[in-house]
Design an enzyme around this catalytic site. Structure first.
Site: not given
Length: 207
Positions: A18, A92-93, A187
């Site tokens: 990201k 960001d964040e 996952c």
């Protein structure tokens, strides 16, 4: 009112690049001579200076966002001081922002026509949604998932927290800053399996 701008939320698990995507976008804006600003909540204080830094080593200076910052007033002040409205605001964040701060960003979009792109996590280590992320899902114009792959090959959706022995942690504060030594993206199936394994290890009798 100028409504050409949009509020974006781009979310993914830890390690999904990201921040690298944010920094790449900032670089592209700079190359094209576009007006932009990078911002980041100060709660993520792993860096000593006000920079956004990716795991791959690239970084860029940013404006700190404090818990009590009114982002509408802050950005309106910056626009006034620089006598220009930023085309793009990269954050960001964003999961660490409050719901009120997300609403303030939406007002910046609607009143000034800036595009605001928020990068962040969807959920915490317990798979519970962060307040800032929840509000973004509720009001963002565009929502995109930045996908990454678990070691088993499935898509990661859980940001699992680890103790010093590598066991899955299920209790604690929602916010605890850390990197690869403290978190792993999994996952749902692997998260469940590793939680069971950690629970079994913790209940085994000492020899």
């Amino acid at each position: 009112m100028n409504r050409r701008g949009k509020l974006y939320f781009r979310y993914g698990t830890m390690g999904s690049a990201k921040t690298a995507l944010l920094l790449t976008m900032a670089y592209n804006f700079e190359e094209r001579g576009m007006q932009y600003i990078c911002m980041k909540p100060i709660i993520d204080n792993r860096e000593k200076e006000n920079v956004i830094k990716s795991r791959i080593g690239i970084e860029r200076r940013c404006e700190w966002i404090y818990p009590d910052s009114d982002l509408y007033e802050l950005l309106a002040g910056i626009f006034g001081e620089e006598h220009t409205i930023k085309d793009w605001i990269l954050i960001d964040e964003a999961q660490f922002l409050s719901e009120a701060q997300i609403d303030q960003l939406s007002k910046v979009v609607d009143d000034f026509g800036s595009n605001v792109i928020c990068y962040g996590l969807r959920t915490d280590f317990q798979s519970k949604m962060f307040p800032g992320s929840k509000r973004l899902f509720e009001i963002a114009d565009t929502i995109d998932e930045i996908k990454s792959t678990c070691s088993c090959g499935r898509k990661t959706i859980i940001n699992a927290r680890l103790d010093r022995s590598g066991n899955i942690v299920t209790d604690g504060n929602q916010v605890e800053i850390g990197g690869d030594d403290k978190y792993v993206a999994l996952c749902r199936d692997c998260w469940r399996s590793r939680r069971l394994q950690s629970a079994m290890r913790n209940t085994l009798p000492l020899e």
